[in-house]
Motif scaffolding. Structure first.
Motif, PDB file in Angstrom:
ATOM      1  N   ASP A 289       0.806  -1.219   0.000  1.00 31.92           N
ATOM      2  CA  ASP A 289       0.000   0.000   0.000  1.00 31.92           C
ATOM      3  C   ASP A 289       0.843   1.275   0.000  1.00 31.92           C
ATOM      4  OD1 ASP A 289       0.850  -0.241   2.639  1.00 31.92           O
ATOM      5  OD2 ASP A 289      -1.150  -0.064   3.528  1.00 31.92           O
ATOM      6  N   TYR A 290       1.960   1.298   0.733  1.00 34.50           N
ATOM      7  CA  TYR A 290       2.774   2.511   0.807  1.00 34.50           C
ATOM      8  C   TYR A 290       4.255   2.178   0.571  1.00 34.50           C
ATOM      9  CZ  TYR A 290      -1.397   4.460   2.990  1.00 34.50           C
ATOM     10  OH  TYR A 290      -2.686   4.866   3.241  1.00 34.50           O
ATOM     11  N   MET A 291       4.960   3.116  -0.044  1.00 35.12           N
ATOM     12  CA  MET A 291       6.410   3.071  -0.223  1.00 35.12           C
ATOM     13  C   MET A 291       6.874   2.020  -1.232  1.00 35.12           C
ATOM     14  SD  MET A 291       7.118   5.495   1.858  1.00 35.12           S
ATOM     15  CE  MET A 291       8.899   5.468   1.922  1.00 35.12           C
ATOM     16  N   ALA A 292       6.003   1.584  -2.122  1.00 33.56           N
ATOM     17  CA  ALA A 292       6.421   0.608  -3.135  1.00 33.56           C
ATOM     18  C   ALA A 292       7.449   1.233  -4.076  1.00 33.56           C
ATOM     19  CB  ALA A 292       5.213   0.131  -3.927  1.00 33.56           C
ATOM     20  N   ASN A 293       8.343   0.380  -4.573  1.00 33.41           N
ATOM     21  CA  ASN A 293       9.369   0.812  -5.523  1.00 33.41           C
ATOM     22  C   ASN A 293       9.447  -0.250  -6.617  1.00 33.41           C
ATOM     23  OD1 ASN A 293      11.652   1.466  -6.971  1.00 33.41           O
ATOM     24  ND2 ASN A 293      12.984   1.735  -5.196  1.00 33.41           N
ATOM     25  N   GLN A 294       8.660  -0.061  -7.676  1.00 28.68           N
ATOM     26  CA  GLN A 294       8.592  -1.079  -8.721  1.00 28.68           C
ATOM     27  C   GLN A 294       9.825  -1.099  -9.615  1.00 28.68           C
ATOM     28  OE1 GLN A 294       3.863  -0.598  -9.350  1.00 28.68           O
ATOM     29  NE2 GLN A 294       4.858  -1.911 -10.847  1.00 28.68           N
ATOM     30  N   THR A 295      10.640  -0.079  -9.551  1.00 27.56           N
ATOM     31  CA  THR A 295      11.902  -0.125 -10.288  1.00 27.56           C
ATOM     32  C   THR A 295      12.825  -1.176  -9.679  1.00 27.56           C
ATOM     33  OG1 THR A 295      11.708   2.215 -10.857  1.00 27.56           O
ATOM     34  CG2 THR A 295      13.892   1.212 -11.047  1.00 27.56           C
ATOM     35  N   ALA A 296      12.888  -1.201  -8.350  1.00 30.82           N
ATOM     36  CA  ALA A 296      13.734  -2.168  -7.662  1.00 30.82           C
ATOM     37  C   ALA A 296      13.049  -3.525  -7.501  1.00 30.82           C
ATOM     38  CB  ALA A 296      14.143  -1.621  -6.299  1.00 30.82           C
ATOM     39  N   TYR A 297      11.718  -3.498  -7.277  1.00 33.06           N
ATOM     40  CA  TYR A 297      10.960  -4.725  -7.020  1.00 33.06           C
ATOM     41  C   TYR A 297       9.709  -4.701  -7.897  1.00 33.06           C
ATOM     42  CZ  TYR A 297      14.074  -4.432  -3.032  1.00 33.06           C
ATOM     43  OH  TYR A 297      15.198  -4.300  -2.243  1.00 33.06           O
ATOM     44  N   PRO A 298       9.848  -5.056  -9.169  1.00 31.83           N
ATOM     45  CA  PRO A 298       8.721  -4.938 -10.102  1.00 31.83           C
ATOM     46  C   PRO A 298       7.548  -5.851  -9.785  1.00 31.83           C
ATOM     47  CG  PRO A 298      10.582  -6.076 -11.126  1.00 31.83           C
ATOM     48  CD  PRO A 298      11.082  -5.526  -9.822  1.00 31.83           C
ATOM     49  N   TRP A 299       7.762  -6.860  -8.960  1.00 31.72           N
ATOM     50  CA  TRP A 299       6.693  -7.782  -8.592  1.00 31.72           C
ATOM     51  C   TRP A 299       5.887  -7.291  -7.390  1.00 31.72           C
ATOM     52  CZ3 TRP A 299       7.988  -8.918  -3.630  1.00 31.72           C
ATOM     53  CH2 TRP A 299       9.348  -8.895  -3.294  1.00 31.72           C
ATOM     54  N   LEU A 300       6.322  -6.209  -6.741  1.00 30.95           N
ATOM     55  CA  LEU A 300       5.623  -5.655  -5.585  1.00 30.95           C
ATOM     56  C   LEU A 300       4.952  -4.357  -6.037  1.00 30.95           C
ATOM     57  CD1 LEU A 300       5.066  -6.190  -2.607  1.00 30.95           C
ATOM     58  CD2 LEU A 300       7.137  -4.888  -2.031  1.00 30.95           C
ATOM     59  N   LEU A 301       3.683  -4.449  -6.413  1.00 31.49           N
ATOM     60  CA  LEU A 301       2.996  -3.368  -7.097  1.00 31.49           C
ATOM     61  C   LEU A 301       2.544  -2.283  -6.124  1.00 31.49           C
ATOM     62  CD1 LEU A 301       0.766  -5.423  -9.577  1.00 31.49           C
ATOM     63  CD2 LEU A 301       3.214  -4.944  -9.649  1.00 31.49           C
ATOM     64  N   ASP A 302       2.597  -1.053  -6.602  1.00 36.76           N
ATOM     65  CA  ASP A 302       2.135   0.103  -5.844  1.00 36.76           C
ATOM     66  C   ASP A 302       0.607   0.110  -5.853  1.00 36.76           C
ATOM     67  OD1 ASP A 302       1.491   2.575  -4.818  1.00 36.76           O
ATOM     68  OD2 ASP A 302       2.848   3.713  -6.104  1.00 36.76           O
ATOM     69  N   GLU A 303       0.004  -0.252  -4.725  1.00 34.76           N
ATOM     70  CA  GLU A 303      -1.451  -0.439  -4.690  1.00 34.76           C
ATOM     71  C   GLU A 303      -2.205   0.739  -5.279  1.00 34.76           C
ATOM     72  OE1 GLU A 303      -5.304  -0.834  -1.718  1.00 34.76           O
ATOM     73  OE2 GLU A 303      -3.329  -0.410  -0.863  1.00 34.76           O
ATOM     74  N   PHE A 304      -1.910   1.937  -4.804  1.00 35.19           N
ATOM     75  CA  PHE A 304      -2.743   3.074  -5.161  1.00 35.19           C
ATOM     76  C   PHE A 304      -2.432   3.651  -6.536  1.00 35.19           C
ATOM     77  CE2 PHE A 304      -2.891   3.048  -0.436  1.00 35.19           C
ATOM     78  CZ  PHE A 304      -4.237   2.702  -0.338  1.00 35.19           C
ATOM     79  N   ALA A 305      -1.464   3.071  -7.232  1.00 34.95           N
ATOM     80  CA  ALA A 305      -1.276   3.395  -8.644  1.00 34.95           C
ATOM     81  C   ALA A 305      -2.236   2.591  -9.517  1.00 34.95           C
ATOM     82  CB  ALA A 305       0.163   3.126  -9.063  1.00 34.95           C
ATOM     83  N   TYR A 306      -2.759   1.483  -8.956  1.00 32.90           N
ATOM     84  CA  TYR A 306      -3.638   0.602  -9.710  1.00 32.90           C
ATOM     85  C   TYR A 306      -5.047   0.518  -9.142  1.00 32.90           C
ATOM     86  CZ  TYR A 306       0.856  -1.162 -11.461  1.00 32.90           C
ATOM     87  OH  TYR A 306       2.102  -1.268 -12.022  1.00 32.90           O
ATOM     88  N   MET A 307      -5.218   0.915  -7.889  1.00 26.46           N
ATOM     89  CA  MET A 307      -6.450   0.621  -7.179  1.00 26.46           C
ATOM     90  C   MET A 307      -6.781   1.739  -6.190  1.00 26.46           C
ATOM     91  SD  MET A 307      -7.026  -2.596  -4.520  1.00 26.46           S
ATOM     92  CE  MET A 307      -6.283  -3.759  -5.661  1.00 26.46           C
ATOM     93  N   TRP A 308      -8.073   1.959  -5.957  1.00 25.42           N
ATOM     94  CA  TRP A 308      -8.481   2.843  -4.872  1.00 25.42           C
ATOM     95  C   TRP A 308      -9.363   2.072  -3.904  1.00 25.42           C
ATOM     96  CZ3 TRP A 308     -13.769   3.631  -4.439  1.00 25.42           C
ATOM     97  CH2 TRP A 308     -14.549   3.478  -5.586  1.00 25.42           C
TER      98      TRP A 308
END
Length: 455
Positions: A289-308
């Motif tokens: 939900d917070y502090m995701a870094n898809q550049t470093a960990y592309p499999w750990l998605l940034d929740e609020f970039a895709y979902m509300w």
């Protein structure tokens, strides 16, 4: 005369079998929560208003993607093909079933000796009707992930008999066996701890253990269920950077199945189908939900970039279907994203000196019901009316309670527009109940067959 009578009796037995159907082994059609239920802690007292609410929406930590990822799913199969098991690899720790799919074609070659010419034709055979369920329904195999409604377990790891801070009655393997396909969990760090745990607000309140243990259970279940897509939403309770969690997530082995869409924003219509995810082996969708870094960990998605999400930890049984997180999201953007409907009614109590929102267990029969005021069914219908499409996640506490055990799955079936067949639910005893149903059905058919054969 006697032969005709026997035929009538045999026919009557078959009709009785068909008319009564399997005998249900649920405790009751409408499971009522009693104050002496040993598995649920009842809370009494007056509600107090905390000076600082635990449901305050964080600000300033949301990322807005600058561009849309147009080729996010190009590495996945373009079609579902045939969902068939190809081979099984057994190891000392797990059994993994690999799935292959392809669209076969046939070719015919003819030659003309007089003109020394050769003509080749190629035809694709009719595609078979798929009967292999994806997430329990064959109809969902060709459905895009963004067009599927899933039952979610709010705070899935928090299972502890007698604890007011628990959110579920059955552990994660039972949750998955019963049909849950969305799991949410909150990560915290124990005091002076060096390993992240799943904890409810504080590890002093409810500590479900290291995250690797729970994730490994999910991974093992995924490995043995090759036609299911599971979504995990990790709550970053300490707002730690993902490098603090990633080694422990990877240690569980679950990243082997993780979906990697690439960077950028996928809209609700850009997601692959469940069949494509299954054929690719990328059957775990993992959000932070917070502090995701898809550049470093592309499999750990940034929740609020895709979902509300609708308001979390709700205390209003009207369950307004409005955007709470990320705050300030414009309506046109919200319509292009997945959305999670939080439907876990809470009551505020004081535990260990902390003001805490805990499940309103006395209302679960209503909150998780398939219909009626304040019910999951009504809230889902309201969301579908407000937004023009059904919620992607129905996030609930104690999924096994409702107007009957497992009524939350009926709501999901309605949202997915698939046929719903009620079955025994929930927990470890449900499989035994199902086996008893089959045994009784076989016994009835055997009796009818025996009478028929004596004619």
């Amino acid at each position: 005369m006697m032969a005709s009578l026997k035929r009538i009796i045999a026919g009557a037995l078959c009709l009785i079998l068909l008319s009564i159907g399997p005998v249900r082994c649920d405790k009751a059609d409408a499971e009522t929560i009693k104050t002496d239920d040993p598995d649920i802690t009842m809370l009494t007292g007056t509600r107090s208003d905390a000076t600082e609410s635990s449901t305050d929406v964080p600000t300033g930590i949301y990322h807005t993607p600058s561009s849309r990822e147009t080729d996010a799913t190009t590495s996945l199969p373009t079609g579902r093909g045939h969902l068939t098991e190809s081979d099984t690899e057994a190891t000392s720790s797990e059994t993994v079933t690999y799935i292959t799919g392809s669209h076969a074609s046939s070719s015919t070659t003819t030659s003309d000796k007089k003109t020394s010419s050769t003509t080749s034709t190629s035809t694709a055979p009719p595609q078979p009707t798929n009967t292999r369920p994806c997430n329990n329904y064959p109809e969902l195999c060709d459905r895009k992930y963004g067009n599927v409604t899933q039952v979610g377990c709010h705070n899935s790891p928090f299972v502890r008999s007698g604890s007011a801070a628990a959110n579920q009655q059955f552990p994660v393997v039972d949750q998955l066996n019963d049909g849950v396909r969305f799991l949410q969990a909150q990560i915290q760090w124990p005091v002076n701890g060096t390993v992240p745990h799943f904890c409810h607000t504080s590890c002093d309140l409810l500590d479900a253990g290291p995250i690797t243990d729970w994730l490994r259970q999910v991974k093992d279940w995924v490995a043995s269920h090759p036609y299911d897509v599971v979504t995990i939403l990790l709550g970053n309770g300490n707002y730690s950077t993902p490098d603090k969690y990633a080694p422990y997530i990877e240690e569980s082995g679950i990243t082997k199945y993780a979906f990697t869409p690439g960077l950028g924003l996928m809209t609700v219509d850009d997601w692959p189908t469940l069949g494509q995810l299954i054929l690719s082996g990328q059957r775990v969708i993992m959000f932070l939900d917070y502090m995701a870094n898809q550049t470093a960990y592309p499999w750990l998605l940034d929740e609020f970039a895709y979902m509300w999400e609708t308001p979390f930890d709700p205390v209003d049984d009207a369950f307004p279907c409005i955007v709470q997180r990320p705050p300030g999201l414009p309506q046109p953007d919200a319509k292009r994203r997945l959305y999670l409907m939080n439907h876990n009614l809470n009551a505020e109590v004081s535990l260990l000196g902390q003001s805490l929102l805990v499940p309103a267990v006395s209302r679960l029969n209503v909150t998780n019901a398939a219909q009626g005021p304040g019910s999951l069914g009504m809230a889902a219908n309201n969301c579908r009316t407000d937004w023009g499409r059904a919620p992607n996640v129905l996030n609930v506490d104690y999924y096994n309670y409702g107007n009957y055990p497992g009524s939350v799955f009926e709501v999901a079936a309605r949202m997915n527009n698939v046929s719903w067949t009620r079955r025994p639910c929930c927990g470890p005893d449900s499989s035994a109940a199902a086996r008893m149903e089959v045994a009784r059905a076989v016994a009835w058919m055997g009796l009818a067959w025996a009478v028929w054969m004596t004619v």
